[in-house]
Design a protein around this motif. Structure first.
Motif, PDB file in Angstrom:
ATOM      1  N   ILE A  25     -29.325  59.831-123.090  1.00  0.00           N
ATOM      2  CA  ILE A  25     -29.212  58.137-123.208  1.00  0.00           C
ATOM      3  C   ILE A  25     -28.012  58.020-124.405  1.00  0.00           C
ATOM      4  N   CYS A  26     -27.744  56.836-124.446  1.00  0.00           N
ATOM      5  CA  CYS A  26     -26.659  56.444-125.423  1.00  0.00           C
ATOM      6  C   CYS A  26     -27.308  55.719-126.623  1.00  0.00           C
ATOM      7  N   LYS A  27     -26.485  55.660-127.628  1.00  0.00           N
ATOM      8  CA  LYS A  27     -27.188  55.146-128.853  1.00  0.00           C
ATOM      9  C   LYS A  27     -27.825  53.813-128.540  1.00  0.00           C
ATOM     10  N   ASP A  28     -27.282  52.771-128.034  1.00  0.00           N
ATOM     11  CA  ASP A  28     -27.787  51.555-127.834  1.00  0.00           C
ATOM     12  C   ASP A  28     -29.228  51.382-126.967  1.00  0.00           C
ATOM     13  N   CYS A  29     -29.201  52.208-125.972  1.00  0.00           N
ATOM     14  CA  CYS A  29     -30.378  52.304-125.095  1.00  0.00           C
ATOM     15  C   CYS A  29     -31.587  53.121-125.819  1.00  0.00           C
ATOM     16  N   PHE A  30     -31.120  54.098-126.582  1.00  0.00           N
ATOM     17  CA  PHE A  30     -31.926  54.834-127.505  1.00  0.00           C
ATOM     18  C   PHE A  30     -32.473  53.873-128.548  1.00  0.00           C
ATOM     19  N   PHE A  31     -31.674  52.995-129.116  1.00  0.00           N
ATOM     20  CA  PHE A  31     -32.483  52.064-130.040  1.00  0.00           C
ATOM     21  C   PHE A  31     -33.611  51.268-129.390  1.00  0.00           C
ATOM     22  N   TYR A  32     -33.063  50.654-128.102  1.00  0.00           N
ATOM     23  CA  TYR A  32     -33.809  49.786-127.483  1.00  0.00           C
ATOM     24  C   TYR A  32     -35.346  50.476-126.893  1.00  0.00           C
ATOM     25  N   VAL A  33     -35.266  51.732-126.280  1.00  0.00           N
ATOM     26  CA  VAL A  33     -36.362  52.546-125.788  1.00  0.00           C
ATOM     27  C   VAL A  33     -37.221  52.809-126.930  1.00  0.00           C
ATOM     28  N   PHE A  34     -36.564  52.978-128.108  1.00  0.00           N
ATOM     29  CA  PHE A  34     -37.650  53.393-129.310  1.00  0.00           C
ATOM     30  C   PHE A  34     -38.205  52.365-129.841  1.00  0.00           C
ATOM     31  N   GLU A  35     -37.457  51.305-129.926  1.00  0.00           N
ATOM     32  CA  GLU A  35     -37.963  50.056-130.389  1.00  0.00           C
ATOM     33  C   GLU A  35     -39.117  49.469-129.597  1.00  0.00           C
ATOM     34  N   THR A  36     -38.924  49.382-128.400  1.00  0.00           N
ATOM     35  CA  THR A  36     -39.888  49.130-127.092  1.00  0.00           C
ATOM     36  C   THR A  36     -41.044  49.862-127.146  1.00  0.00           C
ATOM     37  N   GLU A  37     -40.818  51.064-127.410  1.00  0.00           N
ATOM     38  CA  GLU A  37     -42.147  51.838-127.205  1.00  0.00           C
ATOM     39  C   GLU A  37     -43.226  51.688-128.445  1.00  0.00           C
ATOM     40  N   VAL A  38     -42.528  51.425-129.572  1.00  0.00           N
ATOM     41  CA  VAL A  38     -43.316  51.033-130.794  1.00  0.00           C
ATOM     42  C   VAL A  38     -44.043  49.985-130.473  1.00  0.00           C
ATOM     43  N   HIS A  39     -43.363  48.834-129.810  1.00  0.00           N
ATOM     44  CA  HIS A  39     -44.002  47.664-129.721  1.00  0.00           C
ATOM     45  C   HIS A  39     -44.916  47.622-128.791  1.00  0.00           C
ATOM     46  N   ASN A  40     -44.885  48.523-127.851  1.00  0.00           N
ATOM     47  CA  ASN A  40     -45.877  48.834-126.592  1.00  0.00           C
ATOM     48  C   ASN A  40     -47.134  49.416-127.378  1.00  0.00           C
ATOM     49  N   THR A  41     -46.954  50.273-128.117  1.00  0.00           N
ATOM     50  CA  THR A  41     -48.005  50.835-129.035  1.00  0.00           C
ATOM     51  C   THR A  41     -48.754  49.893-129.659  1.00  0.00           C
ATOM     52  N   ILE A  42     -48.086  49.185-130.301  1.00  0.00           N
ATOM     53  CA  ILE A  42     -48.700  47.991-131.248  1.00  0.00           C
ATOM     54  C   ILE A  42     -49.444  46.840-130.504  1.00  0.00           C
TER      55      ILE A  42
END
Ligand SMILES: [Zn+2]
Ligand SMILES: [Zn+2]
Lengths: 354, 119
Positions: A25-42
């Protein structure tokens, strides 16, 4: 080799391969999925509620630096309504902690969060440098671990927060699962995968990065150019953990899902009630008021040993008996100030579902 | 014979193995010995040795042999970088670039970051 295209947006050049999924994946998609997964965990673990005061345990290292950045981002993006603080413990290790605290102070400016630094010297009257000069390099990690745990709780109480979040990532948790298996510590094995723990009189602690791979945390810090400090503690000779870590990295190189698979294995163990019951009943330390499974808490025991020049007494039973044979603790030794936990704490041990 | 000038960066604690340098410039011939030898003699243009295009795997061995100042086992294991060290080629994960097989180009920026150091 032709540039690979991002598997998510199908537009930009792929910049990294996700260890969890193998996706490129690209940089921007990486930022988005990484942050979203942490959000989902929370969200799934219901870690916070609006108005919570949350301290981020900040060491200046990669994990807590990324955690502070991501917590700030998510708090704004999803309007969690949290008051965020940085809480750092200064163990008093020259050439290590003094440098990493400079990083935390820069983070305070960069992320615009209040920072509390609590030192071992202030709380216990002993820096790690002084402890090592008395006990040598064999048991110093025992002192540091016990002192840090209590210092974090006390720092959190001073900030009057409801919650401490730490940067423990998926690799750290998988490593702990392995170590508990290797040590046969089944009670800890049952607890170590919980995303949130809370004991009597202690403040809620959780790990929003429970499912975040170390590789992705480091990549995130690199791509975002976050300012972090990376030097191994000069006193850390935890060889056993070191072996577990190398073993885990070798497994991960062969099959990247190994990390998450080990965490799932840890979660799947059903710990019998008899094993859970072997945990001693919690009481309050009669000297400092901190939670304890004995009349004296571990930190008070270790501190008394240091003060009386018999540091071993907090480590081995034999040395403890020798200390007791010398009579009760003299009145003039230094003790830890009395602990007043923030109000509204439940009196039973609860663990949130993960 | 053409030379490659590479910008090599170290982070995450790996710089401690390279005299605490964060950035260095490495000059390599575009063609290097097939047997992966890294001494000056082998890198001379007129060496009789068989040559191949310089790739990332060769750079790793070159760094180990020529620039690493301590504890080689923390950098290289089984002929490649140790698990837990991330490698980026011009800001892209080397896993997308063929890892050690990636053929180096002039002005490439190669980054090594350790993930093994404390969080
Ligand atoms: Zn994309
Ligand atoms: Zn106590």
């Amino acid at each position: 080799m032709a540039p690979k295209i991002c598997a998510l947006c199908r537009k930009s050049k792929a910049m990294l391969k996700r260890p969890k999924t193998g996706q490129q994946i690209c940089k921007d998609c990486f930022f988005y999925v990484f942050e979203t997964e942490v959000h989902n965990t929370i969200i799934q673990a219901k870690l916070f509620k609006p108005g919570d005061r949350v301290a981020i345990g900040a060491s200046g290292g990669k994990d807590s630096t990324v955690l502070a950045y991501v917590m700030k981002t998510l708090n704004e993006r999803y309007q969690y309504g949290l008051d965020l603080f940085l809480l750092s413990i200064d163990e008093g290790i020259t050439g290590y902690r003094d440098d990493s605290l400079e990083t935390v102070k820069r983070n305070q400016q960069q992320y615009d969060m209040p920072l509390k630094i609590l030192s071992y010297d202030e709380l216990y009257g002993w820096t790690m440098d002084a402890i090592v000069s008395q006990v040598g390099r064999k048991n110093n990690c025992t002192f540091c671990g016990v002192f840090r745990r209590q210092a974090l709780d006390r720092g959190a109480a001073m900030l009057n927060v409801d919650h401490i979040v730490t940067g423990h990532n998926a690799d750290d948790i998988a490593e702990t699962v392995l170590m508990n298996i290797m040590r046969g510590d089944i009670a800890r094995l049952g607890r170590c995968t919980s995303i949130c723990t809370q004991g009597e009189d202690t403040i809620r602690r959780s790990k929003p990065f429970k499912y975040a791979y170390e590789k992705e945390i480091v990549m995130y810090a690199y791509f975002k150019k976050l300012d972090y400090f990376s030097t191994e503690c000069i006193y850390s000779p935890d060889a056993y953990r070191g072996h577990a870590r190398v073993f885990l990295k070798d497994l991960e190189a062969a099959r990247p899902s190994a990390i998450i698979d080990i965490i799932h294995s840890g979660e799947a163990f059903e710990i019998k009630d008899e094993v859970k019951a072997t945990q001693k009943l919690q009481q309050t330390c009669q000297r400092c008021g901190y939670m304890s499974s004995n009349a004296l808490c571990k930190a008070c025991t270790l501190l008394e040993g240091l003060e009386r020049g018999m540091a071993e007494s907090g480590i081995t039973d034999r040395a403890r008996k020798r200390l007791e044979a010398e009579g009760p603790a003299p009145d003039n030794i230094r003790t830890i100030p009395f602990f007043n936990p923030p109000s509204g704490q439940p009196v039973v041990t609860v663990e949130a579902p993960s | 014979m053409s030379q490659l000038s590479l910008k090599v960066e170290f982070g995450g604690g790996i710089e401690l193995l390279f005299s605490k340098k964060h950035t260095i410039t490495v000059e390599l011939p575009a063609l290097v010995p097939t047997d992966d030898s890294t001494d000056d003699q082998s890198l001379m243009e007129d060496t009789a040795k068989e040559k191949k295009p310089a790739n990332l795997a060769y750079l790793v061995l070159y760094l180990r042999d020529r620039l690493l100042t301590e504890r080689a086992e923390l950098f290289v294991e089984n002929g490649t970088v140790r698990p837990g060290i991330l490698v980026l080629v011009n800001d892209t994960d080397w896993q997308l670039e063929g890892e050690g097989d990636y053929e180096l180009k002039d002005k490439d920026n190669i980054v090594f970051i350790s993930t093994l150091h404390g969080g």
